[in-house]
Design an enzyme around this catalytic site. Structure first.
Site, PDB file in Angstrom:
ATOM      1  N   LYS A 290       3.273 -12.372   2.735  1.00 60.58           N
ATOM      2  CA  LYS A 290       3.735 -12.270   4.108  1.00 60.58           C
ATOM      3  C   LYS A 290       3.045 -13.336   4.973  1.00 60.58           C
ATOM      4  O   LYS A 290       1.873 -13.668   4.733  1.00 60.58           O
ATOM      5  CB  LYS A 290       3.421 -10.882   4.681  1.00 60.58           C
ATOM      6  N   GLN A 350      -2.607  -0.503  -5.211  1.00 57.31           N
ATOM      7  CA  GLN A 350      -1.270  -1.064  -5.268  1.00 57.31           C
ATOM      8  C   GLN A 350      -1.442  -2.513  -5.697  1.00 57.31           C
ATOM      9  O   GLN A 350      -2.547  -3.054  -5.607  1.00 57.31           O
ATOM     10  CB  GLN A 350      -0.586  -0.986  -3.902  1.00 57.31           C
ATOM     11  N   ASP A 385       6.561  -7.048  -1.506  1.00 57.82           N
ATOM     12  CA  ASP A 385       5.277  -7.639  -1.911  1.00 57.82           C
ATOM     13  C   ASP A 385       4.310  -6.600  -2.470  1.00 57.82           C
ATOM     14  O   ASP A 385       3.177  -6.929  -2.807  1.00 57.82           O
ATOM     15  CB  ASP A 385       4.640  -8.372  -0.733  1.00 57.82           C
ATOM     16  N   ASP A 421      -7.293   3.628   0.776  1.00 54.77           N
ATOM     17  CA  ASP A 421      -6.053   3.331   1.482  1.00 54.77           C
ATOM     18  C   ASP A 421      -4.932   4.254   1.003  1.00 54.77           C
ATOM     19  O   ASP A 421      -4.659   4.324  -0.200  1.00 54.77           O
ATOM     20  CB  ASP A 421      -5.700   1.867   1.193  1.00 54.77           C
ATOM     21  N   ASN A 422      -4.300   4.962   1.928  1.00 57.35           N
ATOM     22  CA  ASN A 422      -3.130   5.802   1.613  1.00 57.35           C
ATOM     23  C   ASN A 422      -3.282   6.655   0.355  1.00 57.35           C
ATOM     24  O   ASN A 422      -2.443   6.587  -0.544  1.00 57.35           O
ATOM     25  CB  ASN A 422      -1.883   4.915   1.464  1.00 57.35           C
ATOM     26  N   GLU A 450      -7.897   7.575   4.011  1.00 55.42           N
ATOM     27  CA  GLU A 450      -7.053   7.022   5.071  1.00 55.42           C
ATOM     28  C   GLU A 450      -5.642   7.547   4.880  1.00 55.42           C
ATOM     29  O   GLU A 450      -4.786   6.878   4.319  1.00 55.42           O
ATOM     30  CB  GLU A 450      -7.071   5.497   5.052  1.00 55.42           C
ATOM     31  N   LYS A 563      -4.602  -8.994   9.931  1.00 57.21           N
ATOM     32  CA  LYS A 563      -4.068  -8.606   8.625  1.00 57.21           C
ATOM     33  C   LYS A 563      -3.343  -9.766   7.955  1.00 57.21           C
ATOM     34  O   LYS A 563      -3.194  -9.784   6.732  1.00 57.21           O
ATOM     35  CB  LYS A 563      -3.109  -7.421   8.766  1.00 57.21           C
ATOM     36  N   TYR A 564      -2.835 -10.716   8.778  1.00 52.22           N
ATOM     37  CA  TYR A 564      -2.018 -11.800   8.210  1.00 52.22           C
ATOM     38  C   TYR A 564      -2.548 -13.190   8.503  1.00 52.22           C
ATOM     39  O   TYR A 564      -1.952 -14.165   8.088  1.00 52.22           O
ATOM     40  CB  TYR A 564      -0.583 -11.692   8.741  1.00 52.22           C
TER      41      TYR A 564
END
Lengths: 698, 698
Positions: A290, A350, A385, A421-422, A450, A563-564
């Site tokens: 991204k 992930q 992604d 994360d998640n 989270e 983040k990007y």
């Protein structure tokens, strides 16, 4: 060992099917409703080293006999045998009756680890005998009772001498007393009896105490053992600072490194934080990367999202080369420790499409009918992604082992706190197994969940073992919302296993109350987080520099989010909140009322813009009062009533309080304190009742 | 079989220690918080034949997939193996989501007995697939999803044909649909695709229903089985009438007999009672017999207390000769049944000094140091005429067997309801074992616990198996007391196992509000008992004849109590309440809102002398409103608001109600009903919303 799913955890003393024991039917005492109990012992309650763990139970027996009860605990050796059934307890303390057949005791855990606790209770014949004797008036009854008591004392003396450490003094005293009592109640040759003297001797308090020390517990009732996870203090008291290391450089445009973060440590430590948390530090996928502001296509120089994990350089156990080496990371861990900071890493299970596991372990991913790997999606949204793991894969044991191996790797590098994360999009049995397995090897490792999702799911994750949990704090703003939500967070049974960690902002959440918000909004949100909850965190330097522009109006995404892309932060901005944050964190460290195990109560005010609350430490010795003006623009005033008794301030008509924010001192009382707060000056009071102040508990 | 204490009841599927199974880690669905659950399945919940048993559970999975859940139950065979793990359930019903991850289903028990219930849940791939498809917009995604759906349907077809009763039609439909879907989504020769037609076909509702009938449950989560005791309807709906048979004669001074009670049956049946309960019918001890009004020494012709059980004629399985023979008792049981009445006996486990067991089983009694048997005492009070059993005796197995044998004996005589005297002074493990053992042999036998003691103890007895429990109703008088107490009685978790049986008076309790009380006090206490609780009782004829003189001022003992002497009752007294009682019991039998499983809600009134409440049946089809003037002397009036929606009366502005006491009809509305009640006339309304009345649920 290959992972296995954790079976529903039964108290280990459960009789085997087909082997129901012929229990002794003479056990008359009853132990019921032992609390805390998370789903009847299916999950462990949580406690903190050094903080009293309070247990209540219903204890009674048939009839009118006197019962006694003990709270005991044992190390949980992790085996399937029930040490609690046969071994001597690690600690034991006698419980006291609170009334209505509710009994209470507390034990203070000394070290992190897993324990089992249970309540033992028995009909105490010596105490029953003594209680009846106190009410007896008939001379013949007293005489007979004295003989019965002498026999009971002789039995207690035998017990005093049994066991590994004989109590010779008690045994001697009991025997001598029994003999004397017998002599007076049944004198040789039928001499006259002085019944008052018999009764007085029979009620000797020292003898009663000696008998109490050697009770007849052979018909003892036992509750099923309940599991308890004891965590180190940081699990219950922590201020987190999240930072993107790649933006930590001192030169705009240069990719930051772990060495840059080391240089930043004095700045972070000066603000008083305890935990330095880094987003994922692994190689970032190049496929489907991204661009800035989440653009679908990345430019050639875009750095990508740290959560798109894995590339040709490696996956979850590798470090993005631009950040540094494993040596650099270990140096950061050590340097942080010197600054009173502990490093926390982000674990996001992930894969980017070019993560090595995608090719190495095709069975760990789901396929679409065209043979391509199934990317994450929530129709009509697609996340090409990101490849999620397929937790229904036949190869789940290998997958579980690999994922646990990620934690093991970073634990090996000195990391002991993980922000996950998640976790709610991964199978629950995995977390139960993984966290339990890791904590049995490393009792000090902590996990923050989270999971911004539905309440039952968040609670399940906490039950399965997560040490701390993100919350809905970010979206709770009004006096009513804050009062209801924090009242719920401090209520049982949740508080026995769910430890909130509250954040005014995160890289994913720029709540719209922060959009173009004035400085008092940032101040009050920080103060509320830091003083309503013992665990809190901010994403910086965005927070202290009041970064407040959303990507789009109404969006919770930051414009030009780290983040990007890389960002450069001017830490010396004149309106930085760093000083205020330092003041608040200093108050947290100075006062036990704001630390682990402390309690919360909201206090009434006559102005809905004023939120008032009290905190008191678990031992009741420390108390703090917060009053926050929730209106960032206008001066607000009103009357505040506090519960001085609950705060441990006794019943003196007034007491002195120091404002930990303004440095001023006020005289307060229980009812009717006038408060006026100008947000342009200071939007809150944080009041500490001085030790030694009139009425303060010593 | 020799009795054994009942081990703490574990769900039978608990893995044996050392045999923790390697569960399938791919089970992603979670079942949590199944309710009702009494101490996590340690004790059985209670249900009634024919009344829906409502179960809720938390059900969810990780991520966003769709879950489904079933409530299932099995007969509990009493063995240690877990039928619920392997056998087909007796009944199963799909649960529905209520929101917030809470799911619900109800099952209606068909017969008395023991069941086990559990909740099964699974991630449903077909439903998940369909839910995602509904949101898909991209043509290529829809095409691929259609192919995936066709594969899922083929798998469902295989499952439809597996098992004992193959569903050929479903299998055929699923296969045909899969083929058609495949043809349209991947046409031969690469022909054009009509993506809207593909999506429409894929979302065919009949196919979804067929797939739902054959779900893939191989990764199903299961809650632990929970025990349930199903009782016959009388356990949940009964009006008791207590009577001393020895006072049932028609001639003053003559000892009444069972035959006299038979002659009395039409009178009792006319009042509408369901249960006729007799105090102990056994030989009465002569040693230390109490005289009239509990005098320490009995006169020669004193008949003694029926609770001083046992004499030379025999003990707990014998009948006092003056009452009649075993044949007479069986005749009474049969005659009562013809009058719609069921006989209940009083079981009091204690012995008079001349009870045969005292000599036959010395080990069952405790001794004093002088060798005499320990009588009951609560110093300084002594009860020399009563010997309690020693439940700590080494001979406890024989004692337990003998006590259970008492129940067995009277069950053999046709008695199926027992009122147990002071069960809280006997060891709790005995009751757990005894009641369970008897109910496994005779599922219809009911036990009423007469334990006027502390709340936790009363609840324990109910958990251990007592079918009904006496309550504190007698001492709850004011609007606030009644509201609080009945709200508590109807609240979970108590209502899942504790069935109240409320009494305005008993032979032991002439509460001081009845001392010299006017008639409306008796009327309202009767009405409150009969309409607030589905189970209630009175001690007659003392109650309907308004016997109201205490032995001493302030005492709860009756003057000239039947407990110690014969009485003769003039049943034809002009002010008898028999007619009023008949009216109230008739209302109870006519309206399901006053029967087993019905709910209660209190309604606001603006006058503290007016108590207003609603009852509605478990199925919501029957509703009754009570309004009671608690002031026995003055006319009281006020405004009453009722919750018409809760009562099932819809949202029509007004509705018609029939007063079941006065026979009058009123027009009522939700808010603002004016009520005026003159106690000299009728101190209450008992209002029934007529079926077919405007707004009434059909």
């Amino acid at each position: 060992a290959a992972p296995r799913a954790r079976a529903p955890k039964k108290p280990a003393s459960a009789p085997a099917p087909g082997a129901e024991p012929a229990l002794d039917g003479r056990v008359r005492a009853v132990v019921d409703a032992v609390l805390p109990s998370i789903d009847a012992g299916r999950f462990a309650a949580k406690a903190l080293v050094g903080v009293p763990f309070e247990v209540t139970a219903h204890v009674f027996a048939d009839g009118h006999d006197v019962v006694r009860a003990m709270l005991c605990w044992w190390n949980d050796n992790g085996g399937d045998t029930d040490g609690a059934a046969t071994e001597a307890p690690l600690q034991a303390v006698e419980m006291t009756a609170l009334g209505n057949d509710v009994w209470h005791a507390a034990l203070v855990p000394a070290a992190p680890g897993r324990l089992r606790y249970r309540v033992l209770a028995w009909v105490d014949h010596f105490r029953s005998w003594r209680t009846e004797l106190q009410r007896r008036v008939d001379a013949d009854d007293i005489r007979l009772a004295a003989l019965a008591g002498a026999a009971l004392a002789d039995q207690a003396a035998v017990r005093a001498l049994a066991g590994p450490s004989p109590a010779d003094a008690d045994a001697g005293a009991l025997r001598a007393w029994a003999e004397a009592l017998h002599r007076r109640a049944a004198p040789a040759g039928g001499a006259d009896i002085d019944i008052d003297a018999v009764k007085a001797l029979a009620l000797d308090g020292r003898i009663a105490a000696a008998a109490d020390r050697h009770p007849d517990r052979h018909l003892q009732a036992r509750s099923e053992p309940l599991p308890l996870v004891v965590d180190r203090a940081r699990a219950g008291f922590s201020a987190w600072y999240e930072l993107f290391p790649r933006s930590a450089g001192d030169t705009p445009g240069r990719h930051g490194t772990f060495r840059d973060v080391i240089a930043r440590l004095p700045y972070i430590a000066a603000m008083g934080f305890d935990v330095l948390y880094l987003p994922p530090i692994h190689p970032i996928g190049r496929a489907k990367r991204k661009g800035r502001n989440n653009a679908l296509a990345a430019e050639a120089d875009d750095v990508g999202s740290p959560w798109a994990i894995g590339a040709s350089e490696g996956g979850h156990t590798e470090i993005l080369p631009a950040l540094g080496t494993a040596d650099d990371l270990r140096a950061l861990v050590a340097a942080a420790r010197e600054h009173g900071l502990e490093l926390a890493l982000d674990i996001a299970f992930q894969c980017a499409p070019d993560h090595p596991w995608v090719a190495q372990h095709p069975a760990w991913f789901r396929r679409r009918p065209d043979g391509s790997v199934q990317y994450a999606e929530n129709p009509p949204k697609k996340y090409q992604d990101i490849y999620p793991f397929d937790f229904e894969t036949d190869d789940w044991r290998a997958l579980w082992a690999a994922l646990k191996g990620v934690f093991d790797h970073w634990i090996g590098q000195g990391v002991a706190i993980f922000r996950v994360d998640n976790p709610h999009t991964k199978a629950f049995p995995f977390w139960a197994w993984c966290i339990d397995a890791i904590k049995r090897e490393h009792a000090g490792v902590l996990f923050l969940a989270e999971a911004f999702t539905r309440p039952k799911v968040m609670h399940r994750l906490a039950k399965l073992g997560f040490s701390q949990s993100y919350t809905y704090f970010t979206w709770r703003r009004s006096k009513q919302e804050l009062t209801e939500y924090f009242t719920e967070l401090y209520a049982t049974p949740g508080r026995d296993y769910f430890r909130p960690n509250v954040w005014p902002n995160t890289p994913d959440i720029l709540n719209d109350q922060l959009h173009a918000a004035p400085r008092p909004v940032f101040m009050t949100r920080l103060l509320l987080a830091a003083t309503l909850s013992p665990n809190y965190g901010i994403y910086g330097p965005a927070f202290e520099l009041m970064e407040r522009t959303p990507r789009n109006p109404g969006s919770e995404e930051y414009l030009d989010s780290e983040k990007y892309q890389l960002r450069h932060w001017s830490l010396d901005a004149p309106d930085t909140l760093a000083g205020f944050i330092a003041q608040v964190n200093q108050a947290r460290h100075a006062h036990a009322a704001l630390q682990g195990g402390a309690e919360l109560r909201f206090f009434p005010t006559d102005n809905d813009a004023l939120l008032a609350y009290g905190r008191r430490s678990a031992d009741g010795a420390s108390a703090v009062i917060g009053v926050v003006n929730l209106d960032p623009r206008l001066t607000q005033s009103g009357w505040v009533d506090v519960d001085a008794a609950w705060l441990g301030l006794g019943d003196a008509p007034t007491f002195e309080v120091d404002d930990l924010l303004s440095g001023r001192t006020f005289t307060w009382r229980g009812g009717g304190n006038f408060v006026i707060l100008d947000p342009a000056d200071m939007p809150a009071h944080l009041l500490h009742a001085r030790a030694g102040a009139p009425g303060m508990r010593p």
